[in-house]
Design a protein around this motif. Structure first.
Motif, PDB file in Angstrom:
ATOM      1  N   GLN A   1      86.003  30.601  77.546  1.00 14.70           N
ATOM      2  CA  GLN A   1      85.840  31.000  76.142  1.00 14.70           C
ATOM      3  C   GLN A   1      86.706  30.118  75.254  1.00 14.70           C
ATOM      4  O   GLN A   1      87.727  29.597  75.701  1.00 14.70           O
ATOM      5  N   ALA A   2      86.300  29.961  74.008  1.00  9.93           N
ATOM      6  CA  ALA A   2      87.081  29.196  73.037  1.00  9.93           C
ATOM      7  C   ALA A   2      88.391  29.933  72.789  1.00  9.93           C
ATOM      8  O   ALA A   2      88.427  31.168  72.774  1.00  9.93           O
ATOM      9  N   MET A   3      89.457  29.156  72.631  1.00  9.99           N
ATOM     10  CA  MET A   3      90.779  29.755  72.448  1.00  9.99           C
ATOM     11  C   MET A   3      91.565  29.008  71.381  1.00  9.99           C
ATOM     12  O   MET A   3      91.356  27.820  71.169  1.00  9.99           O
ATOM     13  N   THR A   4      92.501  29.714  70.781  1.00 15.06           N
ATOM     14  CA  THR A   4      93.426  29.094  69.843  1.00 15.06           C
ATOM     15  C   THR A   4      94.546  28.421  70.630  1.00 15.06           C
ATOM     16  O   THR A   4      94.782  28.765  71.795  1.00 15.06           O
ATOM     17  N   PRO A   5      95.271  27.499  69.994  1.00  9.68           N
ATOM     18  CA  PRO A   5      96.393  26.873  70.701  1.00  9.68           C
ATOM     19  C   PRO A   5      97.439  27.883  71.176  1.00  9.68           C
ATOM     20  O   PRO A   5      97.983  27.752  72.270  1.00  9.68           O
ATOM     21  N   ASN A   6      97.703  28.896  70.356  1.00 12.01           N
ATOM     22  CA  ASN A   6      98.680  29.912  70.761  1.00 12.01           C
ATOM     23  C   ASN A   6      98.209  30.683  71.989  1.00 12.01           C
ATOM     24  O   ASN A   6      98.987  30.957  72.905  1.00 12.01           O
ATOM     25  N   ALA A   7      96.934  31.031  72.022  1.00 11.90           N
ATOM     26  CA  ALA A   7      96.386  31.747  73.179  1.00 11.90           C
ATOM     27  C   ALA A   7      96.443  30.879  74.431  1.00 11.90           C
ATOM     28  O   ALA A   7      96.740  31.370  75.524  1.00 11.90           O
ATOM     29  N   ILE A   8      96.176  29.597  74.267  1.00 11.53           N
ATOM     30  CA  ILE A   8      96.256  28.675  75.408  1.00 11.53           C
ATOM     31  C   ILE A   8      97.700  28.571  75.883  1.00 11.53           C
ATOM     32  O   ILE A   8      97.982  28.648  77.077  1.00 11.53           O
ATOM     33  N   ALA A   9      98.639  28.402  74.937  1.00  6.58           N
ATOM     34  CA  ALA A   9     100.059  28.228  75.271  1.00  6.58           C
ATOM     35  C   ALA A   9     100.625  29.422  76.021  1.00  6.58           C
ATOM     36  O   ALA A   9     101.536  29.264  76.848  1.00  6.58           O
ATOM     37  N   GLU A  10     100.092  30.619  75.774  1.00  9.10           N
ATOM     38  CA  GLU A  10     100.569  31.822  76.466  1.00  9.10           C
ATOM     39  C   GLU A  10     100.357  31.740  77.979  1.00  9.10           C
ATOM     40  O   GLU A  10     101.007  32.452  78.737  1.00  9.10           O
ATOM     41  N   ASN A  11      99.467  30.876  78.412  1.00  6.23           N
ATOM     42  CA  ASN A  11      99.157  30.743  79.831  1.00  6.23           C
ATOM     43  C   ASN A  11     100.044  29.722  80.550  1.00  6.23           C
ATOM     44  O   ASN A  11      99.862  29.494  81.742  1.00  6.23           O
ATOM     45  N   PHE A  12     100.974  29.111  79.824  1.00  3.84           N
ATOM     46  CA  PHE A  12     101.809  28.061  80.394  1.00  3.84           C
ATOM     47  C   PHE A  12     103.279  28.325  80.110  1.00  3.84           C
ATOM     48  O   PHE A  12     103.623  28.929  79.097  1.00  3.84           O
ATOM     49  N   ASN A  13     104.110  27.846  80.984  1.00  2.00           N
ATOM     50  CA  ASN A  13     105.548  27.956  80.812  1.00  2.00           C
ATOM     51  C   ASN A  13     106.052  26.691  80.120  1.00  2.00           C
ATOM     52  O   ASN A  13     106.808  25.911  80.698  1.00  2.00           O
ATOM     53  N   THR A  14     105.564  26.474  78.908  1.00  2.83           N
ATOM     54  CA  THR A  14     105.896  25.277  78.150  1.00  2.83           C
ATOM     55  C   THR A  14     105.838  25.606  76.666  1.00  2.83           C
ATOM     56  O   THR A  14     105.450  26.707  76.283  1.00  2.83           O
ATOM     57  N   THR A  15     106.186  24.662  75.834  1.00  2.08           N
ATOM     58  CA  THR A  15     106.194  24.903  74.400  1.00  2.08           C
ATOM     59  C   THR A  15     104.789  24.782  73.807  1.00  2.08           C
ATOM     60  O   THR A  15     103.913  24.153  74.376  1.00  2.08           O
ATOM     61  N   ARG A  16     104.634  25.371  72.651  1.00  4.97           N
ATOM     62  CA  ARG A  16     103.368  25.273  71.912  1.00  4.97           C
ATOM     63  C   ARG A  16     103.094  23.817  71.544  1.00  4.97           C
ATOM     64  O   ARG A  16     101.964  23.352  71.569  1.00  4.97           O
ATOM     65  N   GLN A  17     104.159  23.049  71.236  1.00  4.44           N
ATOM     66  CA  GLN A  17     104.011  21.645  70.883  1.00  4.44           C
ATOM     67  C   GLN A  17     103.488  20.838  72.061  1.00  4.44           C
ATOM     68  O   GLN A  17     102.676  19.928  71.892  1.00  4.44           O
ATOM     69  N   SER A  18     103.937  21.171  73.256  1.00  4.26           N
ATOM     70  CA  SER A  18     103.468  20.477  74.457  1.00  4.26           C
ATOM     71  C   SER A  18     101.978  20.740  74.684  1.00  4.26           C
ATOM     72  O   SER A  18     101.213  19.818  74.987  1.00  4.26           O
ATOM     73  N   VAL A  19     101.575  21.973  74.504  1.00  3.82           N
ATOM     74  CA  VAL A  19     100.156  22.318  74.643  1.00  3.82           C
ATOM     75  C   VAL A  19      99.340  21.595  73.576  1.00  3.82           C
ATOM     76  O   VAL A  19      98.258  21.075  73.855  1.00  3.82           O
ATOM     77  N   SER A  20      99.864  21.510  72.365  1.00  8.25           N
ATOM     78  CA  SER A  20      99.166  20.805  71.284  1.00  8.25           C
ATOM     79  C   SER A  20      98.979  19.328  71.631  1.00  8.25           C
ATOM     80  O   SER A  20      97.928  18.745  71.332  1.00  8.25           O
ATOM     81  N   LYS A  21      99.982  18.727  72.248  1.00  6.50           N
ATOM     82  CA  LYS A  21      99.867  17.326  72.657  1.00  6.50           C
ATOM     83  C   LYS A  21      98.747  17.159  73.684  1.00  6.50           C
ATOM     84  O   LYS A  21      97.923  16.250  73.579  1.00  6.50           O
ATOM     85  N   HIS A  22      98.682  18.064  74.653  1.00  2.00           N
ATOM     86  CA  HIS A  22      97.612  18.015  75.658  1.00  2.00           C
ATOM     87  C   HIS A  22      96.250  18.213  75.003  1.00  2.00           C
ATOM     88  O   HIS A  22      95.285  17.521  75.338  1.00  2.00           O
ATOM     89  N   LEU A  23      96.171  19.141  74.065  1.00  2.00           N
ATOM     90  CA  LEU A  23      94.907  19.384  73.359  1.00  2.00           C
ATOM     91  C   LEU A  23      94.479  18.154  72.558  1.00  2.00           C
ATOM     92  O   LEU A  23      93.301  17.809  72.542  1.00  2.00           O
ATOM     93  N   ARG A  24      95.427  17.500  71.933  1.00  2.00           N
ATOM     94  CA  ARG A  24      95.118  16.299  71.152  1.00  2.00           C
ATOM     95  C   ARG A  24      94.505  15.222  72.053  1.00  2.00           C
ATOM     96  O   ARG A  24      93.518  14.580  71.695  1.00  2.00           O
TER      97      ARG A  24
END
Length: 106
Positions: free
Chosen positions: A24-47
């Motif tokens: 399902q489509a997810m927001t960056p915050n929802a995605i970040a909740e699944n990882f033991n990392t920062t929201r910025q790190s998840v944003s970098k991966h998404l980019r």
């Protein structure tokens, strides 16, 4: 700069993100909740995934949702499929050899 899709999927975190948003489509915050990392790190991966066209962004109100770009995944599948055919042939040859050896031992 466009990145190579195979560089993108080489990272285990990005593969996990792909698996998450395939459902399902997810927001960056929802995605970040699944990882033991920062929201910025998840944003970098998404980019990186967006740059490779593996993931698309969609604005819904104040939120951005990320979803999987199926057509681009087909490109990966097409590349993997050539190896799948090679391995299937090898496994079939091994099956025949084992069957022959089993018959000889009887």
């Amino acid at each position: 700069m466009r990145r190579d899709i195979f560089q993108a999927i080489a990272d285990p975190t990005r593969r996990s993100i792909i698996a998450l948003i395939a459902v399902q489509a997810m927001t960056p915050n929802a995605i970040a909740e699944n990882f033991n990392t920062t929201r910025q790190s998840v944003s970098k991966h998404l980019r990186i995934l967006v740059e490779c066209d593996l993931v698309k962004q969609e604005q819904q109100g104040r939120e951005i949702y990320y979803s999987l770009e199926i057509e681009k995944m087909k490109e990966i599948d097409k590349w993997i499929n050539q190896f799948r055919k090679i391995w299937e042939t090898k496994f079939n040859q091994l099956d025949k050899l084992l069957l022959t050896m089993k018959k000889q031992n009887k």
